[in-house]
Design a protein around this motif. Structure first.
Motif, PDB file in Angstrom:
ATOM      1  N   THR A  48      -0.506 101.295  78.938  1.00 52.56           N
ATOM      2  CA  THR A  48       0.237 100.319  78.140  1.00 52.56           C
ATOM      3  C   THR A  48      -0.361  98.928  78.310  1.00 52.56           C
ATOM      4  O   THR A  48      -0.499  98.184  77.336  1.00 52.56           O
ATOM      5  N   SER A  49      -0.739  98.568  79.543  1.00 50.77           N
ATOM      6  CA  SER A  49      -1.345  97.249  79.774  1.00 50.77           C
ATOM      7  C   SER A  49      -2.624  97.116  78.955  1.00 50.77           C
ATOM      8  O   SER A  49      -2.881  96.066  78.356  1.00 50.77           O
ATOM      9  N   ARG A  50      -3.414  98.173  78.910  1.00 49.73           N
ATOM     10  CA  ARG A  50      -4.688  98.130  78.176  1.00 49.73           C
ATOM     11  C   ARG A  50      -4.457  98.179  76.658  1.00 49.73           C
ATOM     12  O   ARG A  50      -5.178  97.533  75.894  1.00 49.73           O
ATOM     13  N   ALA A  51      -3.430  98.920  76.245  1.00 51.16           N
ATOM     14  CA  ALA A  51      -3.121  98.986  74.806  1.00 51.16           C
ATOM     15  C   ALA A  51      -2.682  97.617  74.285  1.00 51.16           C
ATOM     16  O   ALA A  51      -3.094  97.194  73.209  1.00 51.16           O
ATOM     17  N   GLU A  52      -1.850  96.929  75.071  1.00 53.52           N
ATOM     18  CA  GLU A  52      -1.337  95.621  74.643  1.00 53.52           C
ATOM     19  C   GLU A  52      -2.373  94.518  74.795  1.00 53.52           C
ATOM     20  O   GLU A  52      -2.361  93.537  74.066  1.00 53.52           O
ATOM     21  N   GLY A  53      -3.248  94.667  75.781  1.00 56.22           N
ATOM     22  CA  GLY A  53      -4.133  93.563  76.161  1.00 56.22           C
ATOM     23  C   GLY A  53      -5.476  93.516  75.470  1.00 56.22           C
ATOM     24  O   GLY A  53      -6.164  92.493  75.538  1.00 56.22           O
ATOM     25  N   PHE A  54      -5.883  94.631  74.843  1.00 59.22           N
ATOM     26  CA  PHE A  54      -7.195  94.678  74.189  1.00 59.22           C
ATOM     27  C   PHE A  54      -7.045  94.700  72.666  1.00 59.22           C
ATOM     28  O   PHE A  54      -6.180  95.410  72.146  1.00 59.22           O
ATOM     29  N   PRO A  55      -7.935  94.011  71.938  1.00 59.28           N
ATOM     30  CA  PRO A  55      -7.937  94.146  70.479  1.00 59.28           C
ATOM     31  C   PRO A  55      -8.637  95.449  70.063  1.00 59.28           C
ATOM     32  O   PRO A  55      -9.253  96.115  70.901  1.00 59.28           O
ATOM     33  N   GLU A  56      -8.560  95.765  68.785  1.00 57.98           N
ATOM     34  CA  GLU A  56      -9.076  97.046  68.293  1.00 57.98           C
ATOM     35  C   GLU A  56     -10.541  97.315  68.670  1.00 57.98           C
ATOM     36  O   GLU A  56     -10.893  98.411  69.090  1.00 57.98           O
TER      37      GLU A  56
ATOM     38  N   LYS B 186      -7.926 112.616  73.404  1.00 53.35           N
ATOM     39  CA  LYS B 186      -8.406 113.038  74.735  1.00 53.35           C
ATOM     40  C   LYS B 186      -9.226 111.923  75.409  1.00 53.35           C
ATOM     41  O   LYS B 186      -9.028 111.612  76.588  1.00 53.35           O
ATOM     42  N   ILE B 187     -10.130 111.305  74.632  1.00 58.06           N
ATOM     43  CA  ILE B 187     -10.956 110.232  75.192  1.00 58.06           C
ATOM     44  C   ILE B 187     -10.076 109.051  75.595  1.00 58.06           C
ATOM     45  O   ILE B 187     -10.263 108.449  76.649  1.00 58.06           O
ATOM     46  N   ALA B 188      -9.115 108.723  74.730  1.00 62.00           N
ATOM     47  CA  ALA B 188      -8.221 107.587  75.014  1.00 62.00           C
ATOM     48  C   ALA B 188      -7.441 107.829  76.293  1.00 62.00           C
ATOM     49  O   ALA B 188      -7.191 106.912  77.078  1.00 62.00           O
ATOM     50  N   GLN B 189      -7.088 109.095  76.519  1.00 59.57           N
ATOM     51  CA  GLN B 189      -6.352 109.419  77.748  1.00 59.57           C
ATOM     52  C   GLN B 189      -7.258 109.219  78.964  1.00 59.57           C
ATOM     53  O   GLN B 189      -6.842 108.643  79.969  1.00 59.57           O
ATOM     54  N   LEU B 190      -8.522 109.666  78.833  1.00 52.16           N
ATOM     55  CA  LEU B 190      -9.481 109.471  79.926  1.00 52.16           C
ATOM     56  C   LEU B 190      -9.708 107.984  80.192  1.00 52.16           C
ATOM     57  O   LEU B 190      -9.894 107.557  81.320  1.00 52.16           O
ATOM     58  N   ALA B 191      -9.703 107.189  79.111  1.00 45.55           N
ATOM     59  CA  ALA B 191      -9.985 105.757  79.225  1.00 45.55           C
ATOM     60  C   ALA B 191      -8.729 104.948  79.523  1.00 45.55           C
ATOM     61  O   ALA B 191      -8.801 103.725  79.645  1.00 45.55           O
ATOM     62  N   ARG B 192      -7.583 105.618  79.636  1.00 47.21           N
ATOM     63  CA  ARG B 192      -6.324 104.935  79.942  1.00 47.21           C
ATOM     64  C   ARG B 192      -5.969 103.869  78.909  1.00 47.21           C
ATOM     65  O   ARG B 192      -5.758 102.709  79.232  1.00 47.21           O
ATOM     66  N   ILE B 193      -5.959 104.297  77.641  1.00 49.29           N
ATOM     67  CA  ILE B 193      -5.519 103.396  76.572  1.00 49.29           C
ATOM     68  C   ILE B 193      -4.524 104.147  75.693  1.00 49.29           C
ATOM     69  O   ILE B 193      -4.852 105.214  75.158  1.00 49.29           O
ATOM     70  N   LYS B 194      -3.324 103.608  75.568  1.00 46.97           N
ATOM     71  CA  LYS B 194      -2.325 104.241  74.706  1.00 46.97           C
ATOM     72  C   LYS B 194      -2.629 103.873  73.263  1.00 46.97           C
ATOM     73  O   LYS B 194      -2.813 102.697  72.949  1.00 46.97           O
ATOM     74  N   LEU B 195      -2.709 104.858  72.383  1.00 44.06           N
ATOM     75  CA  LEU B 195      -2.982 104.576  70.969  1.00 44.06           C
ATOM     76  C   LEU B 195      -1.829 105.078  70.104  1.00 44.06           C
ATOM     77  O   LEU B 195      -1.213 106.101  70.408  1.00 44.06           O
ATOM     78  N   THR B 196      -1.579 104.366  69.009  1.00 44.67           N
ATOM     79  CA  THR B 196      -0.624 104.875  68.025  1.00 44.67           C
ATOM     80  C   THR B 196      -1.352 105.925  67.175  1.00 44.67           C
ATOM     81  O   THR B 196      -2.583 105.999  67.199  1.00 44.67           O
TER      82      THR B 196
ATOM     83  N   THR C 282       3.146 111.949  86.554  1.00 45.03           N
ATOM     84  CA  THR C 282       2.011 112.777  86.157  1.00 45.03           C
ATOM     85  C   THR C 282       1.447 112.240  84.851  1.00 45.03           C
ATOM     86  O   THR C 282       2.141 111.564  84.110  1.00 45.03           O
ATOM     87  N   GLU C 283       0.221 112.582  84.575  1.00 45.46           N
ATOM     88  CA  GLU C 283      -0.413 112.124  83.350  1.00 45.46           C
ATOM     89  C   GLU C 283       0.237 112.749  82.134  1.00 45.46           C
ATOM     90  O   GLU C 283       0.679 113.894  82.171  1.00 45.46           O
ATOM     91  N   GLU C 284       0.260 111.974  81.079  1.00 44.70           N
ATOM     92  CA  GLU C 284       0.733 112.507  79.805  1.00 44.70           C
ATOM     93  C   GLU C 284      -0.289 113.507  79.266  1.00 44.70           C
ATOM     94  O   GLU C 284      -1.471 113.354  79.493  1.00 44.70           O
ATOM     95  N   GLU C 285       0.196 114.469  78.572  1.00 43.62           N
ATOM     96  CA  GLU C 285      -0.764 115.361  77.891  1.00 43.62           C
ATOM     97  C   GLU C 285      -0.793 115.058  76.412  1.00 43.62           C
ATOM     98  O   GLU C 285       0.170 114.618  75.831  1.00 43.62           O
TER      99      GLU C 285
END
Lengths: 486, 100
Positions: free
Chosen positions: A354-362, B10-20, B97-100
């Protein structure tokens, strides 16, 4: 005499030493200009009005007591992806919105120790990711020559601030063109040093094997003058060049008789490659202006030779594999744990994500994703290793060329500044804007964008001079003789 | 080879970025175009060519690894998002635990 904020570093030095004006007056003139223009141009994220005037008062004291150094009392600004002690440094991303570095980047420390006056921090593409300064979470930077156009990127705020006389010079960062391309769009001199010539300590790392720090200035002389002050080995950056930097001003005015200038033919034909939208031609006016500069060099006694850099067209593909790969690794440190903004999360994973989602642009997210993919098991050989291998060939092209010639001359950008919003939704088109600046970065050689006049629409055009590794003096000598100001 | 939204996830999960889901779709489209462009490198014969990981020519730059005094402890602490009794507060590592 011009208004104080319109002076070059050299002119400001002379004025301060001959007591025509004080550092406080000079600083105030820049701050007034920022107040008047920044709302339209958006070149500054942070302005240090109070501390700048205080630093200027100290500088006046040093000047009056004869304890001055070359940059004492000169107001300057710094790309926001470079750390400045006690002054907010966001990298143009919200994850560092409140970050106040406890230390100066080595190059900034060198300038501040001399009594350089820090005016504030320049907007940029977040963490240097972009070629238009539209990837900033603090809004795009507008081109001072036409507010509907971009200032270039990633150091667009630095180039626009100096071009619009808000700042006397700016220190910026060039990974694959981020100093040279905006300097060209804004009619300024922008210098990328040899990789390792200036310390990278304290810059927010993007692609560590390509990152460099350099100046954006009003004249080529000013760029050489800044290099004289900031170059050199640093125990805090193990990749710095150990032998001492040359005296950049010693042979600066020397004539160019016998200088061997190479014209890499690939830069004048269609570049880019086969992908959709990937191939574009060099703009006619850019071509014409570059040709005029080449003619001028001929008149000045240079020998001109066409040469070939056969792997040029692969540079963008190499660059946009290497950079996101190194980016994705470097930006792992920004996770909301030790510094920067932390979002609430139901567990550790959620806090990070969540920190990275909110803190980084596209675009930052895109690069991290590309890099994570390119470095993952099964794809490493196909992407990262392949790119590093083609990098060897690109570097070899330059090595071969510099056996025959002293410098290379090319356009800095295939076109003048484009419209705000024009390429924003097409990342690949934006990546391809770096086609003429990324090869030198991949090879680690120095390059300068020299102001070379304007097109019919009144937009500045820059010409690029590329030199061999560590031979920065030749670049400055050539740039000095061909620059066209204003 | 196009990248699917499933792969992006999958990549976003590895990189720890939540995406819509809109972001996932957009990244799948734009990254696919970029990866497609990268195929240009397959034209280049690189057999027998060594990769260049850095351009300095430097090798094995080392220094003695020993603790040094930190003169900016207070300033560093001031940058921490959450501090309690002069220590950085972090969520439990094994709490979720990590989200799947």
């Amino acid at each position: 005499m011009s208004k104080l904020n319109e002076l070059t570093i050299k002119e400001a030095q002379e004025g301060l030493r001959s007591k025509k004006f004080t550092a406080v007056e000079l600083t105030q003139a820049c701050l007034d200009r920022i107040k008047e223009r920044n709302k339209d141009i958006n070149a500054f994220i942070t302005v240090c009005e109070e501390s700048a005037l205080e630093e200027a008062r100290i500088a006046d004291g040093l000047l009056n007591s004869g304890q001055d150094a070359p940059l004492t009392g000169i107001p300057f600004s710094v790309k926001d992806a470079i750390c400045t002690a006690g002054v907010r440094s966001t990298g143009s991303a919200k994850i560092l919105d409140n970050y106040i570095p406890p230390f100066d980047a080595t190059v900034i420390g060198k300038i501040r120790k001399q009594g350089g006056v820090l005016l504030g921090k320049n907007n940029c593409d977040a963490f240097g990711h972009g070629a238009s300064n539209e990837n900033s979470m603090y809004g795009p930077v507008r081109n001072p020559y036409d507010l509907s156009k971009v200032a270039g990127g990633s150091s667009g705020g630095s180039a626009a601030a100096v071009a619009d006389n808000m700042s006397i010079f700016s220190i910026a960062e060039d990974t694959g063109g981020s100093i040279r391309q905006p300097a060209s769009f804004c009619g300024m001199a922008g210098f990328r040093p040899t990789y390792g010539r200036n310390s990278r300590f304290g810059i927010m790392p993007m692609a560590s094997s390509l990152d460099t720090v350099g100046p954006i200035t009003k004249t080529v002389y000013d760029s050489a003058l800044i290099m004289q002050q900031i170059a050199g080995a640093d125990s805090l950056d193990a990749t710095t060049i150990v032998d001492s930097a040359p005296d950049y001003l010693k042979n600066f005015e020397q004539d160019l008789k016998g200088m061997r200038v190479g014209i890499p033919k690939e830069y004048f034909s269609a570049l880019g490659g086969p992908a959709s939208g990937g191939e574009f031609k060099l703009d006619d006016e850019v071509k014409e202006i570059t040709a005029k500069q080449i003619d001028k060099l001929k008149e000045l006694g240079c020998t001109i030779e066409e040469i070939s850099l056969p792997h040029t067209k692969y540079a963008i593909a190499v660059y946009y594999i290497l950079v996101p790969s190194e980016d994705s690794s470097n930006l792992g440190r920004l996770d909301g744990i030790r510094y920067g903004s932390r979002q609430k999360g139901k567990d550790l994973y959620d806090l990070y994500a969540t920190s990275r989602a909110e803190g980084f642009p596209e675009e930052v997210k895109r690069r991290i994703l590309i890099g994570t993919y390119a470095l993952s098991a099964g794809y490493y050989d196909a992407y990262y290793k392949k790119a590093q291998t083609v990098r060897t060939l690109i570097k070899k092209d330059f090595d071969e060329a510099f056996k025959k010639v002293d410098v290379l001359i090319t356009p800095t950008s295939p076109f003048a500044a484009f419209g705000v919003g024009e390429k924003k939704d097409d990342p690949l088109a934006m990546y391809l804007a770096d086609v003429m600046v990324s090869p030198a970065a991949i090879a680690g050689v120095p390059a300068l964008s020299v102001p070379s006049g304007k097109n019919a629409a009144g937009l500045p055009i820059g010409v690029q001079i590329i030199g061999s590794r560590k031979n920065e003096e030749a670049i400055f000598r050539v740039g000095n003789k061909i620059e066209i100001r204003g | 080879m196009p990248l699917s939204t499933q792969e992006v996830k999958k990549i976003a999960q590895l990189a720890r970025i939540k995406l819509t889901s809109e972001e996932e779709a957009r990244h799948a489209e734009t990254i696919s175009a970029v990866l497609d462009y990268m195929n240009i490198l397959n034209e280049v014969d690189t057999s027998g060519v060594e990769p260049t990981f850095q351009v300095t020519g430097l090798e094995d730059v080392t220094r003695i690894d020993e603790p040094r005094d930190c003169k900016i402890t207070k300033e560093l602490m001031a940058q921490m998002p959450e501090v309690e009794n002069a220590e950085l507060v972090v969520p439990g590592v094994f709490a979720g635990t990590e989200e799947e």
